[in-house]
Design a protein around this motif. Structure first.
Motif, short mmCIF file in Angstrom:
data_model
loop_
_atom_site.label_atom_id
_atom_site.label_comp_id
_atom_site.label_asym_id
_atom_site.label_seq_id
_atom_site.Cartn_x
_atom_site.Cartn_y
_atom_site.Cartn_z
N GLY A 54 10.76 -4.39 -5.65
CA GLY A 54 10.25 -5.45 -4.80
C GLY A 54 9.07 -4.89 -4.25
O GLY A 54 8.36 -5.60 -3.72
N PHE A 55 8.37 -3.76 -4.74
CA PHE A 55 7.15 -3.25 -4.26
C PHE A 55 5.81 -3.99 -4.52
O PHE A 55 5.16 -4.22 -3.83
N ARG A 56 5.76 -4.51 -5.74
CA ARG A 56 4.58 -5.33 -6.14
C ARG A 56 4.61 -6.62 -6.56
O ARG A 56 5.98 -7.04 -6.75
N ARG A 57 3.68 -7.43 -6.62
CA ARG A 57 3.67 -8.82 -6.89
C ARG A 57 3.82 -9.00 -8.53
O ARG A 57 3.66 -7.96 -9.19
N PHE A 58 3.96 -10.02 -8.80
CA PHE A 58 4.33 -10.37 -10.45
C PHE A 58 3.04 -10.16 -11.21
O PHE A 58 1.83 -10.38 -10.59
N SER A 117 12.27 -13.80 -4.11
CA SER A 117 11.44 -12.78 -4.05
C SER A 117 11.32 -12.01 -5.26
O SER A 117 12.14 -12.36 -6.18
N GLU A 118 10.34 -11.09 -5.25
CA GLU A 118 10.13 -10.46 -6.45
C GLU A 118 11.44 -9.48 -6.99
O GLU A 118 11.89 -9.33 -8.07
N CYS A 157 6.22 7.99 -12.27
CA CYS A 157 6.86 6.69 -12.16
C CYS A 157 6.39 5.76 -11.07
O CYS A 157 6.31 4.82 -11.31
N VAL A 158 6.59 6.68 -9.84
CA VAL A 158 6.14 5.73 -8.71
C VAL A 158 4.72 5.37 -8.74
O VAL A 158 4.66 4.25 -8.37
N ALA A 159 4.03 6.43 -9.29
CA ALA A 159 2.47 5.96 -9.37
C ALA A 159 2.32 5.00 -10.21
O ALA A 159 1.12 4.05 -10.01
N SER A 160 3.12 4.94 -11.19
CA SER A 160 2.83 4.22 -12.37
C SER A 160 3.01 2.24 -11.61
O SER A 160 2.63 1.38 -12.04
N VAL A 161 4.14 2.35 -10.76
CA VAL A 161 4.34 1.06 -10.14
C VAL A 161 2.95 0.59 -9.55
O VAL A 161 2.91 -0.62 -9.47
N ILE A 162 2.72 1.51 -8.59
CA ILE A 162 1.30 1.36 -7.99
C ILE A 162 0.44 0.92 -8.67
O ILE A 162 -0.41 -0.15 -8.72
N VAL A 163 0.09 1.58 -10.00
CA VAL A 163 -1.10 1.21 -11.03
C VAL A 163 -0.95 -0.21 -11.40
O VAL A 163 -1.78 -1.00 -11.64
N ALA A 164 0.46 -0.34 -11.71
CA ALA A 164 0.73 -1.71 -12.55
C ALA A 164 0.56 -2.99 -11.40
O ALA A 164 0.18 -3.92 -11.77
N ASP A 165 0.72 -2.70 -10.19
CA ASP A 165 0.06 -3.73 -9.13
C ASP A 165 -1.15 -4.03 -9.23
O ASP A 165 -1.59 -5.10 -8.96
#
Length: 540
Positions: free
Chosen positions: A32-36, A88-89, A377-385
């Motif tokens: 649920g960290f990032r938006r769609f 929510s996401e 992995c966690v950084a990739s979620v931030i980058v994807a956001d």
């Protein structure tokens, strides 16, 4: 003795339950960290939300129209999740998290039984900390859900074959294989059965298990499969006679063979994709190859680890079938090869063992690689956001603006998939475009999706898909209208410059206007004039 066996069995079950819980928590932690990311996540989450809003859990709908690009399993899980946890996401991505959990758990349990506990644990850790797998587990589309079903089907069927050879119980595992194949079909269509069936059959032929191949014809399994998978397809065919041609012929065979769809890539596309998105783990396979080439001798441990087992052959066949199958069509999306990651994780664990034959589980190299991979992995979620949908392209409704239940929303020459989700709209939006354009079926875009959906319910489509010449009828109703379009929409729709169309928000991609409408219906409430021909590209 019996008491001891029961105690061991209970301990194993407890250990398995704890392992699955840890797998799920790791994958769900940042879901649920990032938006769609537009448009894909908005599309699939929006269809699930439509089930809740309309109360129709049988027919997947996009903007109120039957959406038969894919079957309903993802939408069912997403809708159920959002019904429980709210809109929510995180709950919208739960189907993907569950698919990844299923894949990793199946790999762990299968490898524990038919290899060894250490290899099983390492392979599972490798899989869970692959950036490709981790981000795929938190992306709201169908790829990870069907990947989990395919993995579970392959491993359950292989377990049944091996157990039968060793005189063990096999029917329950084979029944599970047919059940997860049915779920795979409900997740993404025929590949849910065809791919694991092809993998199992190829493995049987490669390893000389010709009798085991006949397990695919096990009639109780087919009863389970048809009981689970068939009812929805039969119901849709009865309700919509054109369903079979569209869902089976067009969405499966024509899309696979045709070259006119989006995302065309060369045959070798998935090679660099897999290498790049599985770093740093993929480096261990390269290190193993280098070590073999430069080694002047081969140790007994290395020789033993290099010998191919039945499990190794299964993983090799599995990986090759997936990658080759999805490399054949012109249209390729990155997520298609997610089912190839569990066998790849197995071979990475195998390479780790070959290069670190003693005390490899506690090797600093393994620990460091795991730590670096987890951080990536966690950084990739931030980058994807940040990169999935750039912040400047997101369209927010100002806090002081409120959309009433009877307001209407109109989108001009675009469909913004995520807006119904984030605005929590209670009604479908009206989409204005040239819906009579003869070239419309030739383009694989948002207009094609909505036009195809509209053919199943023409009466509903007539009120949802609005031609530009009918726009006066829509806007000149005595109700408030929110208009969404590109930031340059006033160039093709100069009537937006009328002071009654109040700019509410805009960014580099899109804009929102509010029109409070006339006090009563009036065909001449706005001087529309003759509109310029709009662009019909994809909204993102």
């Amino acid at each position: 003795m019996k008491s001891l066996r029961n105690s061991i069995r209970q301990s194993n079950r407890r250990s398995t339950f704890i392992s699955i819980a840890i797998i799920f928590l790791w994958l769900a932690a940042t879901a649920g960290f990032r938006r769609f990311t537009a448009p894909d996540e908005g599309r699939y989450a929006g269809v699930a939300l439509e089930m809740i809003r309309s109360g129709d859990w049988l027919v997947p709908r996009l903007d109120g129209l039957p959406f038969f690009h894919k079957p309903p399993l993802f939408y069912w899980i997403g809708a159920a999740s959002m019904s429980v946890f709210g809109v929510s996401e995180w709950p919208a991505r739960l189907p993907s998290v569950l698919g990844a959990t299923l894949a990793a758990s199946a790999l762990l349990m299968f490898a524990r039984r038919w290899a060894d506990g250490v290899s099983a644990s390492v392979a599972t850790v490798v899989l869970l900390t692959m950036p490709f797998f981790y981000v795929g587990a938190q992306f709201a589309n169908l790829d990870m859900l069907v990947a989990g079903c395919i993995a579970a089907t392959v491993l359950a069927a292989a377990h049944a074959a091996l157990a039968k050879e060793h005189g063990g119980a096999w029917r329950r595992a084979l029944a599970l294989a047919f059940a997860t194949a049915a779920l795979g079909v409900l997740a993404k269509g025929l590949i849910g059965f065809v791919l694991p069936g092809a993998i199992f059959l190829a493995w049987c032929l490669v390893t000389g298990r010709f009798r085991a191949a006949w397990m695919l014809a096990w009639w109780p399994g087919w009863c389970i499969f048809l009981a689970m998978a068939a009812p929805w397809f039969v119901a849709m065919q009865v309700r919509y006679p054109a369903f079979y041609d569209y869902f089976v012929v067009t969405q499966h065979f024509r899309r696979f063979a045709a070259a006119g769809f989006n995302n065309a890539h060369p045959f070798w596309f998935y090679g660099p994709v897999i290498v790049g998105l599985t770093l740093p783990w993929i480096g261990w396979i390269g290190w193993q190859a280098v070590a073999r080439r430069h080694s002047g001798h081969t140790s007994a441990a290395t020789t033993a680890s290099a010998a191919f087992s039945d499990v190794d052959w299964l993983m090799l066949v599995w990986f090759i079938v997936i990658v080759v199958f999805f490399s054949l069509p012109k249209s390729k999306l990155i997520g298609y090869v997610l089912p190839a990651l569990p066998p790849l994780a197995w071979f990475i664990a195998r390479a780790l063992r070959a290069t670190t034959p003693t005390r490899w589980m506690t090797s600093p190299k393994l620990q460091w690689t795991t730590g670096v991979a987890a951080v990536i992995c966690v950084a990739s979620v931030i980058v994807a956001d940040r990169l999935g949908t750039p912040p400047g392209a997101r369209l927010y409704l100002p806090a002081e603006e409120r959309i009433a239940a009877d307001d209407q929303v109109v989108m001009l020459d675009a469909y913004y998939y995520e807006i119904p989700f984030y605005w929590k709209l209670k009604h479908t939006v009206m989409v204005v475009s040239d819906w009579q354009d003869p070239a419309l079926p030739l383009h694989d875009n948002w207009r094609n999706e909505l036009s195809d959906a509209g053919r199943f319910e023409p009466a509903r489509a007539a009120t949802t898909l609005v031609n530009r010449e009918d726009l006066p009828r829509v806007l000149c109703m005595p109700k408030r209208t929110w208009i969404v379009g590109s930031s340059a929409s006033f160039l093709t729709s100069p009537w937006l410059l009328d002071q009654r169309f109040v700019p509410v928000a805009h960014n580099q991609e899109a804009a929102i206007w509010r029109f409070d409408g006339p006090q009563r219906p009036s065909a001449g409430c706005v001087a529309f004039g003759k509109p310029a021909r709009p662009s019909t590209g994809d909204a993102s």
